[in-house]
Design an enzyme around this catalytic site. Structure first.
Site, mmCIF file in Angstrom:
data_model
loop_
_atom_site.group_PDB
_atom_site.id
_atom_site.type_symbol
_atom_site.label_atom_id
_atom_site.label_comp_id
_atom_site.label_asym_id
_atom_site.label_seq_id
_atom_site.Cartn_x
_atom_site.Cartn_y
_atom_site.Cartn_z
ATOM 1 N N HIS A 117 -11.973 -6.175 13.197
ATOM 2 C CA HIS A 117 -10.665 -5.518 13.215
ATOM 3 C C HIS A 117 -9.672 -6.436 12.520
ATOM 4 O O HIS A 117 -9.347 -7.515 13.020
ATOM 5 C CB HIS A 117 -10.237 -5.238 14.656
ATOM 6 N N ASP B 127 -6.027 -6.636 11.138
ATOM 7 C CA ASP B 127 -4.679 -6.071 11.081
ATOM 8 C C ASP B 127 -3.995 -6.419 9.776
ATOM 9 O O ASP B 127 -3.899 -7.598 9.409
ATOM 10 C CB ASP B 127 -3.842 -6.584 12.251
ATOM 11 N N ASP C 52 -7.223 1.272 17.398
ATOM 12 C CA ASP C 52 -6.115 0.438 17.868
ATOM 13 C C ASP C 52 -4.742 1.089 17.874
ATOM 14 O O ASP C 52 -3.817 0.532 18.472
ATOM 15 C CB ASP C 52 -6.062 -0.861 17.051
ATOM 16 N N HIS D 291 -0.569 0.220 12.076
ATOM 17 C CA HIS D 291 -0.173 0.411 13.474
ATOM 18 C C HIS D 291 0.552 -0.786 14.073
ATOM 19 O O HIS D 291 0.999 -0.714 15.228
ATOM 20 C CB HIS D 291 -1.400 0.778 14.337
#
Length: 1033
Positions: free
Chosen positions: A41, A43, A156, A425
């Site tokens: 993951h 970001d 997420d 997000h």
């Protein structure tokens, strides 16, 4: 991403380690099949900038993953966010690695999931921005590799919108995956094996665009964080990424114990126990076991070298454990579930918002975090929307124009990238650190600057033949106070697919002006002293623009030479109306307010507004067409937030936890009335100190009503009451709201939009804990309350939090400034100490359902306002009819019906062949070679704005002849209907069908989607149709 909520503890694992519990079920049919899906993951922002992340770990993820997958054929990996991959592909990768990536994709061992630039937020993003970032990523993947993502991995985002499954279905996805939903709802779904379902996100499209949806269990997208036999993290043998530089010795913090002969049994039992626990929550024996978490696989060698023997051990003991494990991609997992041919429950258009991770952790605060960033993100997207269509018009109408096409496309791509990036997000949500906020803002501003150069060049060439320089345009309004010229040329462009009549605002340094159109005719305008300034003036100009049209206006000071018309004569138009400022005495705020003793009555063709002179507050709104009146009071209040975790729950970037009821902030209220023939403006100033100086206020409301002269279509303009709020700077640990209290009977029910696409009914709910915050919802563009068909509508230029805490009441959270002593927030600078002053813009509408039926068209008019460019005039220049190039007349001008919206008109520049087979052949033949962008392919999207049955007229299907519609742009040669992001021919797209208890035949809609020779299409309620259009040269 904010820390995943871990529920299962070491104690649970200790219980599961007893031998009897680990024994497998008898018979191979009962063996649990675990799909181990390696992922990281990553970001695109959050705590660290993109550049910092690329340097510290992200580039190493892809470099080492490719290296390890090449070594052993059974290893696999899914890549999700495209921004990091594209940066790696463009700046890091070698030619050999590129060949290896192509081979891994061909073998299906490396798989792109979602495929967008980012994993977009689902609560506060607007539909067109979501589609943009998805299209950007898909275009790159399809053009480069011929790959078309078919599955989502939305693990997420903070809550799940009902718009997202529709978007992904329209993009051709076969399954959707979510994770963050209310803790109590997830617990219930786990117990009842309801984590998987078929989601019909749109009530109008229903089965046509339904999609199978998998909800991650309570462990979310990570493996268990704790091991019963070690104090280190579990299954992360490469440890935790280190910033700013990777450690030179390769030793990272918290590296899991290696898998050895001494630890392998304990690892296997832990893994199997977790797989079995998860299996108990799903209907089939197929378990998705996500192996990864935030910033993982930066040393893929360490990861696979430990997992390989562990998985071999589990498979060797499959009869004992009752579990088999295999590396898998997400498509392999969903294929297995699909092949099981089970019957699934159907979920209608309900969403999973707001999201609460714990009883006092309602993630509804981020709806209002970083208001300025939210406004900048939306404004940049609107600006991009205008530039895309203007560039398309230029290419079609000036095929031999002097502007370099490659240069122009590069400028547009700067802003496409920046707008896509901020949809992350932890981007537009306002949940990032200050330096990451600065990164987003910098990228947006640079992208807008690039696009301004292009738009100025296009308008300069189209309108002036290159004679007079146009300064960079800005959206909506322009500040010219530093100009010394006695005349000003203004060019206004309407990017919408409808003709509009609206008002633009230009700030000038002179108080008396004349405004003329391109023919030298006087134009209705008004000039008035700017609020809070003695040296500047607001010039309002009434503009009438065709769809995709632009006009030029000349502003001259009263003493300058007049503008001549085509006959050479001076047009003796009247001077702009002068707005007259009337100041009212400041009023103390008393307990008994809004009594209506002395009312100030203001009106235009659509509304009466009354203000109470005893309180200086809004008192009522009357819809003149129906004679319906509501009493309404507006006031600013603040929620006081707790900043000490030792004293109870806190508010932060993400979470809203009220520490008591909202408190009124005003001790006194000042008011000014600006009266004019075009604009009537009320300025209200809210003071927290009765002795404060006139300009020392923390809150203000600027309310404007527009009076449309005869001869102009004022149907939309007069129906809006424009309100601009000024809030800040706030004191620390304050969350500012505007509360509207009306006499409508609404039972605390409010309607809010889902991403600007569809309306959601929000009925007030009582909870055991945190009821106030859990009744806050995202307002993206539209919200309303109603009683018996009478509505009060709010349209917003950016996202906010909104709620109805009492009957007939609306409150909007506008701004937040917070600090707390939570170790996590302090460590990553996530305390939201936002000292800014914010100025969001709203349009209010009031009336019956029929008289306010234009709410969606008005919402788009607010979202995509005209772009204004300005520059000097050079004497009596030759005037042109700006929107009548090539002899265009009103009879053949571009225009859509009011229930259809021109969502996209652009030239993407993609180089791929729209024939999939030929495109794959081209990739093999020209791999590694650079080809020229395709400037002939036009991307067109049209959206039906209404739901089935919402309006007796506007909800009807619309028959459109694309050939006639696009005739003003050129002669249409061919049209192809495509999937949402353009990578599928709609006629060859075959999405998986999932069995439900409510299955119906869906072939009717397929038949209505086919194009005939005349390119006629029928667009049904809420349909979003995408086309490639090719014009004859």
């Amino acid at each position: 991403m904010k820390g995943v909520r871990w529920i299962v503890t070491v104690t649970v694992f200790g219980t599961l380690l007893y031998p009897g519990v680990l024994s497998g079920r008898s018979g191979d049919d009962n063996v649990i099949q675990a799909f181990v899906i390696p992922h990281s993951h990553m970001d695109v922002g959050w705590v660290y900038t993109v550049e910092e992340s690329m340097h510290a770990y992200a580039a190493n993820v892809y470099t080492t993953i490719v290296e390890e997958l090449v070594k052993k054929k059974h290893r696999k990996f899914i890549a999700v966010e495209q921004e990091f991959f594209r940066l790696w592909w463009d700046k890091v990768v070698t030619d050999e690695q590129k060949q290896q990536v192509h081979q891994l994709l061909k073998e299906g061992r490396l798989e792109f999931i979602i495929g967008g630039q980012v994993m977009h937020d689902e609560a506060v993003t607007e539909l067109s921005s979501q589609i943009l970032q998805l299209t950007e990523g898909h275009g790159f993947l399809y053009e480069t590799f011929g790959k078309r993502p078919q599955f989502s991995w939305h693990v997420d985002p903070f809550g799940a919108s009902a718009t997202t499954p529709t978007v992904f279905a329209l993009a051709g996805f076969n399954a959707h995956l979510i994770s963050r939903i209310d803790y109590d709802e997830k617990d219930m779904m786990q117990k009842n094996k309801k984590l998987q379902f078929v989601w019909q996100g749109s009530p109008s499209l229903a089965e046509q665009q339904q999609i199978f949806t998998h909800t991650m269990d309570q462990y979310s997208y990570c493996v268990p964080a704790s091991l019963p036999f070690s104090n280190r993290s579990g299954f992360f043998w490469n440890g935790i990424a280190v910033f700013p530089d990777p450690p030179k010795d390769g030793i990272y913090p918290n590296m899991s114990l290696p898998v050895t002969s001494q630890t392998i049994r304990a690892y296997a039992e832990t893994m199997v126990a977790n797989i079995k626990q998860r299996a108990a929550w799903f209907k089939s024996n197929h378990v998705l076991w996500p192996w990864g978490c935030d910033k993982q696989f930066f040393n893929a060698s360490m990861q696979f070298e430990n997992m390989d023997p562990l998985m071999d051990y589990v498979n060797q003991h499959r009869r004992e454990f009752g579990v088999t494990v295999q590396y898998a991609t997400l498509s392999e997992y969903f294929q297995a579930v699909h092949n099981a041919n089970l019957t699934w429950d159907t979920r209608k258009s309900r969403d999973f918002l707001p999201y609460s991770s714990e009883p006092f952790q309602a993630w509804s605060g981020f709806y209002a975090s970083r208001n300025i960033l939210k406004g900048m993100a939306r404004g940049a997207n609107s600006f991009l929307y205008a530039c895309e269509s203007l560039f398309t018009l230029y290419l079609l109408r000036y095929p031999l124009g002097s502007i370099d096409k490659l240069w122009a496309l590069e400028k547009i791509q700067h802003l496409r990238w920046a707008v896509s990036e901020v949809q992350h997000h932890d981007g537009v949500t306002g949940t990032e650190s200050p330096k990451v906020r600065d990164m987003y803002m910098d990228h947006l501003l640079r992208g807008m600057s690039a696009v301004k150069l292009l738009m100025a060049a296009i308008l300069q060439e189209a309108l002036n033949g290159g004679k007079n320089k146009l300064d960079d345009p800005l959206p909506y309004s322009q500040d010219t106070r530093n100009r010394e010229d006695d005349s000003l040329q203004i060019t206004v462009y309407n990017p919408l697919g409808w003709n509009i009549t609206t008002v633009i605002n230009v700030t000038v340094a002179y108080s008396m002006v004349n405004v003329y159109d391109g023919l030298g005719n006087a134009v209705p305008s008004q000039i008035q002293k700017s609020a809070g300034s003695n040296s500047t003036f607001d010039l309002f100009v009434l503009v009438r623009l065709d769809a995709l049209g632009y006009h030029r206006y000349i502003v001259k000071t009263k003493n300058s030479t007049c503008t001549k018309g085509r006959d050479g004569q001076c047009s003796e138009g009247q001077t702009s109306y002068r707005g007259r400022v009337i100041t009212f005495n400041r009023k103390l705020v008393r307990k008994l307010r809004n009594q209506g003793g002395r009312l100030l009555r203001l009106m235009n063709e659509c509304y009466f507004l009354t203000f109470d002179e005893d309180t200086n507050l809004l008192h009522s709104i009357t819809d003149r067409s129906s004679q319906k009146t509501i009493k309404i009071q507006q006031e600013f209040l603040e929620y006081h937030a707790n900043g000490d975790i030792r004293k109870g729950p806190i508010s932060d970037n993400y979470v809203f936890t009220a520490n008591g009821p909202a408190v009124s902030v005003s001790k006194s209220i000042g008011m000014e009335l600006v009266k004019g023939n075009l604009v009537t403006e009320i300025r209200q100033y809210f003071y927290s100190n009765n002795s404060a100086m006139a300009n020392n206020y923390e809150y203000a409301i600027f309310t404007r009503m527009y009076n449309v002269p005869k001869g102009y279509d004022g149907s939309l303009l007069c129906r809006r009451v424009e309100q601009e709020y000024m809030v800040g700077p706030l004191d620390l640990n304050r969350e500012a709201i505007l509360r509207m209290t009306t006499d409508l009977k609404t039972d605390r029910t409010i309607f809010t939009d889902g991403n600007g696409y569809q309306m959601m009914k929000r009925q007030y709910k009582n909870y055991s804990y945190n009821t106030l915050a859990r009744n806050y919802y995202p307002l993206v563009r539209t919200a309303y309350i109603e009683e018996n068909g009478t509505r009060l509508i709010i349209l917003s230029d950016r996202a906010h939090g909104i709620s109805s805490q009492a009957d007939g009441q609306i409150e909007m959270m506008l701004h937040r400034r917070l600090w707390n002593n939570k170790e996590w927030n302090l460590a990553y600078n996530l305390t939201l100490n936002d000292t800014s002053v914010v100025r969001p813009l709203f349009w209010l509408m009031f009336g019956s359902k029929s008289t306010t039926s234009s709410l969606y068209q008005s919402g788009m008019a607010l979202e995509f306002r005209p772009v204004v460019a300005f520059g000097p005039t050079s004497g009596n220049v030759a005037l042109v009819q700006s929107n009548k190039m090539h002899g265009e007349t009103a009879a053949n001008s571009f225009s859509l019906p009011s229930n259809l919206h021109l969502l996209t008109l652009s030239v993407p520049g993609w180089q791929y062949n729209s024939n999939h087979t030929k495109h794959l052949e081209d990739i093999t033949r020209v791999q590694g070679k650079q080809s020229q962008p395709n400037f002939r392919r036009v991307l067109l999207r049209i959206l039906h704005l209404y739901e089935v049955g919402e309006d007796p007229v506007l909800s009807q299907p619309v028959r459109v002849n694309l050939k006639d519609l696009l005739k003003p742009l050129g002669t249409v040669a061919s049209v192809e209907e495509r999937s949402l992001t353009g990578i599928w021919n709609i006629n060859t797209l075959q999405r998986w069908k999932w069995r439900t208890s409510q299955q119906h035949d869906m072939e009717f809609n397929k038949a209505t989607r086919r194009l005939n020779e005349e390119f006629r299409v029928t667009i049904h309620p809420k349909e979003l149709r995408t086309f490639f259009v090719y014009f004859k040269q």
